[in-house]
Write a protein that holds these residues in place. Structure first.
Motif, PDB file in Angstrom:
ATOM      1  N   THR A  92       0.841  -1.191   0.000  1.00  0.00           N
ATOM      2  CA  THR A  92       0.000   0.000   0.000  1.00  0.00           C
ATOM      3  C   THR A  92       0.877   1.240   0.000  1.00  0.00           C
ATOM      4  N   THR A  93       0.256   2.392  -0.069  1.00  0.00           N
ATOM      5  CA  THR A  93       1.009   3.642  -0.109  1.00  0.00           C
ATOM      6  C   THR A  93       1.545   3.982   1.275  1.00  0.00           C
ATOM      7  N   VAL A  94       2.575   4.816   1.309  1.00  0.00           N
ATOM      8  CA  VAL A  94       3.159   5.259   2.573  1.00  0.00           C
ATOM      9  C   VAL A  94       2.124   6.020   3.402  1.00  0.00           C
ATOM     10  N   SER A  95       1.326   6.859   2.748  1.00  0.00           N
ATOM     11  CA  SER A  95       0.334   7.649   3.484  1.00  0.00           C
ATOM     12  C   SER A  95      -0.741   6.764   4.097  1.00  0.00           C
ATOM     13  N   ASN A  96      -1.224   5.759   3.340  1.00  0.00           N
ATOM     14  CA  ASN A  96      -2.221   4.835   3.896  1.00  0.00           C
ATOM     15  C   ASN A  96      -1.665   4.075   5.095  1.00  0.00           C
ATOM     16  N   ALA A  97      -0.458   3.523   4.930  1.00  0.00           N
ATOM     17  CA  ALA A  97       0.144   2.741   6.010  1.00  0.00           C
ATOM     18  C   ALA A  97       0.338   3.589   7.258  1.00  0.00           C
ATOM     19  N   THR A  98       0.759   4.840   7.082  1.00  0.00           N
ATOM     20  CA  THR A  98       1.002   5.723   8.225  1.00  0.00           C
ATOM     21  C   THR A  98      -0.305   6.109   8.907  1.00  0.00           C
ATOM     22  N   LEU A  99      -1.311   6.446   8.099  1.00  0.00           N
ATOM     23  CA  LEU A  99      -2.605   6.831   8.670  1.00  0.00           C
ATOM     24  C   LEU A  99      -3.223   5.673   9.453  1.00  0.00           C
ATOM     25  N   LEU A 100      -3.319   4.501   8.835  1.00  0.00           N
ATOM     26  CA  LEU A 100      -3.967   3.361   9.483  1.00  0.00           C
ATOM     27  C   LEU A 100      -3.126   2.829  10.647  1.00  0.00           C
ATOM     28  N   GLY A 101      -1.818   3.003  10.568  1.00  0.00           N
ATOM     29  CA  GLY A 101      -0.965   2.600  11.680  1.00  0.00           C
ATOM     30  C   GLY A 101      -1.102   3.512  12.882  1.00  0.00           C
ATOM     31  N   ASN A 102      -1.626   4.715  12.687  1.00  0.00           N
ATOM     32  CA  ASN A 102      -1.809   5.669  13.778  1.00  0.00           C
ATOM     33  C   ASN A 102      -3.198   5.591  14.402  1.00  0.00           C
ATOM     34  N   THR A 103      -3.869   4.451  14.210  1.00  0.00           N
ATOM     35  CA  THR A 103      -5.160   4.236  14.876  1.00  0.00           C
ATOM     36  C   THR A 103      -4.969   3.717  16.298  1.00  0.00           C
ATOM     37  N   ALA A 104      -3.744   3.733  16.797  1.00  0.00           N
ATOM     38  CA  ALA A 104      -3.441   3.215  18.136  1.00  0.00           C
ATOM     39  C   ALA A 104      -4.332   3.813  19.232  1.00  0.00           C
ATOM     40  N   PRO A 105      -4.613   5.141  19.225  1.00  0.00           N
ATOM     41  CA  PRO A 105      -5.471   5.675  20.295  1.00  0.00           C
ATOM     42  C   PRO A 105      -6.836   5.003  20.374  1.00  0.00           C
ATOM     43  N   THR A 246      -1.935  16.522  18.363  1.00  0.00           N
ATOM     44  CA  THR A 246      -1.019  17.056  17.353  1.00  0.00           C
ATOM     45  C   THR A 246      -0.375  15.938  16.546  1.00  0.00           C
ATOM     46  N   MET A 247      -0.222  14.766  17.158  1.00  0.00           N
ATOM     47  CA  MET A 247       0.423  13.652  16.463  1.00  0.00           C
ATOM     48  C   MET A 247      -0.369  13.155  15.259  1.00  0.00           C
ATOM     49  N   ILE A 248      -1.664  13.525  15.179  1.00  0.00           N
ATOM     50  CA  ILE A 248      -2.425  13.095  13.998  1.00  0.00           C
ATOM     51  C   ILE A 248      -1.977  13.850  12.754  1.00  0.00           C
ATOM     52  N   LEU A 249      -1.126  14.870  12.940  1.00  0.00           N
ATOM     53  CA  LEU A 249      -0.570  15.569  11.778  1.00  0.00           C
ATOM     54  C   LEU A 249       0.448  14.701  11.042  1.00  0.00           C
ATOM     55  N   GLN A 250       0.979  13.667  11.733  1.00  0.00           N
ATOM     56  CA  GLN A 250       2.015  12.840  11.100  1.00  0.00           C
ATOM     57  C   GLN A 250       1.559  12.219   9.780  1.00  0.00           C
ATOM     58  N   PRO A 251       0.365  11.596   9.707  1.00  0.00           N
ATOM     59  CA  PRO A 251      -0.068  11.059   8.408  1.00  0.00           C
ATOM     60  C   PRO A 251      -0.239  12.128   7.346  1.00  0.00           C
ATOM     61  N   VAL A 252      -0.647  13.340   7.774  1.00  0.00           N
ATOM     62  CA  VAL A 252      -0.823  14.446   6.820  1.00  0.00           C
ATOM     63  C   VAL A 252       0.530  14.850   6.241  1.00  0.00           C
ATOM     64  N   VAL A 253       1.520  15.029   7.132  1.00  0.00           N
ATOM     65  CA  VAL A 253       2.862  15.417   6.677  1.00  0.00           C
ATOM     66  C   VAL A 253       3.465  14.313   5.814  1.00  0.00           C
ATOM     67  N   THR A 254       3.260  13.055   6.210  1.00  0.00           N
ATOM     68  CA  THR A 254       3.769  11.936   5.410  1.00  0.00           C
ATOM     69  C   THR A 254       3.175  11.942   4.014  1.00  0.00           C
ATOM     70  N   THR A 255       1.868  12.178   3.923  1.00  0.00           N
ATOM     71  CA  THR A 255       1.201  12.238   2.618  1.00  0.00           C
ATOM     72  C   THR A 255       1.788  13.335   1.749  1.00  0.00           C
ATOM     73  N   LEU A 256       2.033  14.507   2.351  1.00  0.00           N
ATOM     74  CA  LEU A 256       2.607  15.628   1.594  1.00  0.00           C
ATOM     75  C   LEU A 256       4.039  15.322   1.153  1.00  0.00           C
ATOM     76  N   LEU A 257       4.826  14.686   2.022  1.00  0.00           N
ATOM     77  CA  LEU A 257       6.209  14.337   1.670  1.00  0.00           C
ATOM     78  C   LEU A 257       6.259  13.271   0.580  1.00  0.00           C
ATOM     79  N   ALA A 258       5.277  12.362   0.595  1.00  0.00           N
ATOM     80  CA  ALA A 258       5.275  11.263  -0.373  1.00  0.00           C
ATOM     81  C   ALA A 258       5.011  11.741  -1.802  1.00  0.00           C
ATOM     82  N   ILE A 259       4.404  12.912  -1.953  1.00  0.00           N
ATOM     83  CA  ILE A 259       4.118  13.423  -3.301  1.00  0.00           C
ATOM     84  C   ILE A 259       5.423  13.734  -4.053  1.00  0.00           C
ATOM     85  N   PRO A 260       6.331  14.581  -3.475  1.00  0.00           N
ATOM     86  CA  PRO A 260       7.573  14.858  -4.226  1.00  0.00           C
ATOM     87  C   PRO A 260       8.609  13.746  -4.128  1.00  0.00           C
TER      88      PRO A 260
END
Length: 298
Positions: A92-105, A246-260
């Motif tokens: 799967t994509t890096v953004s998907n893996a990061t977002l779904l992996g951050n469902t820990a809470p 604030t940690m939920i920003l991690q998947p957002v930043v990862t998604t943005l980084l994965a584009i370039p």
């Protein structure tokens, strides 16, 4: 807290989010099996942390007691978390893996509800429903378009479960150990467990290119040391009710980084599902934290 310390704590929080957001990039750049990259991320970090760990270990008698089982168990769950998460990046994509992996809470809150019979307000269940619906939207859309992606998303969901187990044992560990001692024992436990995982999967720990070894070292420094130490500093000076959401920003930043960096452009369905999941995780975090004291972790 002084204005300078407050500004430094917020800066550390931002650095921590950014450092952890590069984790998926390092796994892709390593050109090695995901669990191998995860092993060296933890293995190198325990040696880099030794100068900070040793004086604290000598001063804390609990290091020589059975209480070390809590950070070591947190490390074992970290190993399962990272082995599964890095493997999911092949499907799967890096953004998907990061977002779904951050469902820990979500898993942590559900465990408290089931085990400790803790009651949560209606907003918690609203957030949980939104997060689960968003995750289901991502998985179903991916599975219809790319069956391999659906498999990777499911693996990432289980990553979130193991990450949640890590948090539960970390809470017990941090009652006794400072952040550096805790992180070192987590790294030691995770390294040992990942060594066994790689042996079981038949992955070699040698024979990689110079680029791969540089990436292994980079992920140990950036993702493990800078990322976790920055968050540990932030948690020592800011209430958890600020840090956790604030940690939920991690998947957002990862998604943005994965584009370039990786050329991964999110689809409409991924964006919609991700937005719902992030909103749900945010609500769950807020309801969890408002039911706890506003005391920062030391």
């Amino acid at each position: 807290m002084s204005q300078n310390k407050s500004a430094l704590a917020y800066a550390a929080l931002g650095v921590g989010v950014l450092a952890l957001s590069f984790s998926g990039m390092f796994v892709r750049w390593a050109n090695a099996p995901g669990p191998v990259t995860a092993f060296y991320r933890l293995f190198f970090s325990i040696f880099l942390l030794l100068p900070l760990f040793l004086p604290r270990a000598r001063a804390n008698p609990s290091v020589r007691s059975r209480l070390i089982m809590f950070p070591l168990l947190a490390g074992i769950f970290t190993a399962f978390d990272l082995a599964l998460w890095t493997s999911s990046l092949s499907y799967t994509t890096v953004s998907n893996a990061t977002l779904l992996g951050n469902t820990a809470p979500l898993w942590v809150a559900l465990a408290r509800w089931l085990i400790y019979k803790k009651r949560f307000p209606g907003k918690f269940w609203l957030g949980l429903g939104l997060a689960m619906f968003g995750a289901a939207l991502i998985i179903s859309a991916d599975f219809i378009l790319h069956p391999r992606f659906g498999v990777g998303d499911v693996m990432a969901i289980f990553t979130g479960f193991f990450y949640g187990c890590y948090f539960l044992f970390t809470e017990k560990s941090r009652e006794t150990f400072d952040s550096f001692t805790h992180i070192w024992f987590v790294g030691a436990g995770a390294s040992l467990a990942l060594f066994v995982v790689n042996l079981a999967l038949g992955y070699s720990l040698t024979g990689y290119s110079a680029q791969s070894w540089l990436v292994f070292l980079a992920t140990a420094i950036v993702s493990q040391l800078i990322g976790y130490m920055s968050l540990a500093y932030a948690l020592g000076h800011l209430p958890a009710s600020i840090v956790a959401p604030t940690m939920i920003l991690q998947p957002v930043v990862t998604t943005l980084l994965a584009i370039p960096f990786l050329g991964e452009i999110p689809t409409i369905w991924q964006g919609l599902g991700g937005g719902l999941a992030l909103a749900g995780i945010y609500i769950v975090n807020r309801t969890r934290q408002t039911s706890q004291p506003e005391t920062p972790n030391a």
